[in-house]
Design a protein around this motif. Structure first.
Motif, PDB file in Angstrom:
ATOM      1  N   ASP A 175       0.840  -1.199   0.000  1.00 51.63           N
ATOM      2  CA  ASP A 175       0.000   0.000   0.000  1.00 51.63           C
ATOM      3  C   ASP A 175       0.877   1.251   0.000  1.00 51.63           C
ATOM      4  O   ASP A 175       1.991   1.236   0.526  1.00 51.63           O
ATOM      5  CB  ASP A 175      -0.898  -0.002   1.246  1.00 51.63           C
ATOM      6  CG  ASP A 175      -1.900   1.130   1.236  1.00 51.63           C
ATOM      7  OD1 ASP A 175      -2.040   1.812   2.278  1.00 51.63           O
ATOM      8  OD2 ASP A 175      -2.560   1.356   0.206  1.00 51.63           O
ATOM      9  N   ASP A 206       0.161   5.415   0.872  1.00 54.30           N
ATOM     10  CA  ASP A 206      -0.813   6.394   1.348  1.00 54.30           C
ATOM     11  C   ASP A 206      -0.097   7.738   1.489  1.00 54.30           C
ATOM     12  O   ASP A 206       1.127   7.791   1.620  1.00 54.30           O
ATOM     13  CB  ASP A 206      -1.400   5.954   2.680  1.00 54.30           C
ATOM     14  CG  ASP A 206      -2.724   6.629   2.981  1.00 54.30           C
ATOM     15  OD1 ASP A 206      -3.276   6.360   4.063  1.00 54.30           O
ATOM     16  OD2 ASP A 206      -3.209   7.427   2.157  1.00 54.30           O
ATOM     17  N   ARG A 207      -0.891   8.809   1.467  1.00 48.93           N
ATOM     18  CA  ARG A 207      -0.284  10.138   1.499  1.00 48.93           C
ATOM     19  C   ARG A 207      -1.098  11.073   2.371  1.00 48.93           C
ATOM     20  O   ARG A 207      -2.314  11.028   2.392  1.00 48.93           O
ATOM     21  CB  ARG A 207      -0.216  10.703   0.079  1.00 48.93           C
ATOM     22  CG  ARG A 207       0.373  12.100  -0.003  1.00 48.93           C
ATOM     23  CD  ARG A 207       0.357  12.639  -1.431  1.00 48.93           C
ATOM     24  NE  ARG A 207      -0.971  12.952  -1.894  1.00 48.93           N
ATOM     25  CZ  ARG A 207      -1.575  14.129  -1.735  1.00 48.93           C
ATOM     26  NH1 ARG A 207      -0.949  15.113  -1.142  1.00 48.93           N
ATOM     27  NH2 ARG A 207      -2.786  14.333  -2.174  1.00 48.93           N
ATOM     28  N   MET A 224       2.975   9.938  -5.334  1.00 48.88           N
ATOM     29  CA  MET A 224       2.056   8.865  -4.962  1.00 48.88           C
ATOM     30  C   MET A 224       1.475   8.200  -6.210  1.00 48.88           C
ATOM     31  O   MET A 224       1.383   6.973  -6.280  1.00 48.88           O
ATOM     32  CB  MET A 224       0.931   9.385  -4.075  1.00 48.88           C
ATOM     33  CG  MET A 224       0.006   8.283  -3.612  1.00 48.88           C
ATOM     34  SD  MET A 224      -1.082   8.869  -2.328  1.00 48.88           S
ATOM     35  CE  MET A 224      -2.323   7.580  -2.401  1.00 48.88           C
ATOM     36  N   HIS A 250       2.025   4.283  -7.124  1.00 45.40           N
ATOM     37  CA  HIS A 250       0.868   3.404  -7.380  1.00 45.40           C
ATOM     38  C   HIS A 250       1.037   2.702  -8.727  1.00 45.40           C
ATOM     39  O   HIS A 250       0.773   1.511  -8.857  1.00 45.40           O
ATOM     40  CB  HIS A 250      -0.446   4.191  -7.352  1.00 45.40           C
ATOM     41  CG  HIS A 250      -1.054   4.292  -6.002  1.00 45.40           C
ATOM     42  ND1 HIS A 250      -1.634   3.227  -5.357  1.00 45.40           N
ATOM     43  CD2 HIS A 250      -1.160   5.326  -5.155  1.00 45.40           C
ATOM     44  CE1 HIS A 250      -2.081   3.610  -4.177  1.00 45.40           C
ATOM     45  NE2 HIS A 250      -1.797   4.881  -4.022  1.00 45.40           N
TER      46      HIS A 250
END
Length: 153
Positions: free
Chosen positions: A88, A90-91, A144, A148
């Motif tokens: 994962d 996340d930001r 991000m 991804h």
């Protein structure tokens, strides 16, 4: 409106003839040439062109084309690790948290550090978590998206 390739060629031309030390300066130079562009787009272009910031003295830097060998190897390794071990990303603003399988955070962080990207201030890795600080919120958002994409292959 310029194509991505045309815009990136302009960027290469600008850094070849001028000393540009920040993304904001590069955005200004492009706009002076009539190219409407956002800093996020310039950030992605810098990464795709593999530009690096070289020291020019007195704490100042300038963008230049990086040596391609080695960087591509690191990028390929990073992509493989992301696809196999990253769970994962996340930001929050300009800070990202990357979750990996147990024991893989340090290796992923090391490769991120080896990229020597201007948009990454630094990384801290634990057993399964990497804390990444992006230079700006906009660069954090672009980073991000890029990470991804690495996860998805």
């Amino acid at each position: 409106m310029l194509s991505k390739e045309q815009r990136q060629k302009r960027i290469q031309d600008i850094i070849a003839r001028e000393s540009v030390s920040t993304q904001a300066e590069l955005v200004e130079r492009l706009r002076a040439e009539g190219v409407q562009v956002t800093q996020a787009t310039v950030s992605r272009d810098i990464n795709e062109l593999r530009l690096v910031r070289l020291p020019i003295g007195k704490g100042r830097h300038r963008y230049a084309l990086a040596q391609v060998s080695g960087h591509n190897d690191v990028r390929d390794q990073l992509e493989r690790l992301f696809q196999n071990f990253v769970r994962d990303v996340d930001r929050g603003e300009n800070m990202l948290v990357i979750r990996t399988a147990d024991g893989h955070a340090t290796g992923v962080a090391l490769l991120l550090d080896k990229l020597r990207r201007d948009d990454i201030v630094g990384t801290i890795a634990g057993e399964d978590t990497i804390f990444v600080v992006a230079r700006t919120t906009t660069e954090g958002e672009a980073l991000m998206e890029e990470l991804h994409a690495l996860m998805l292959g």
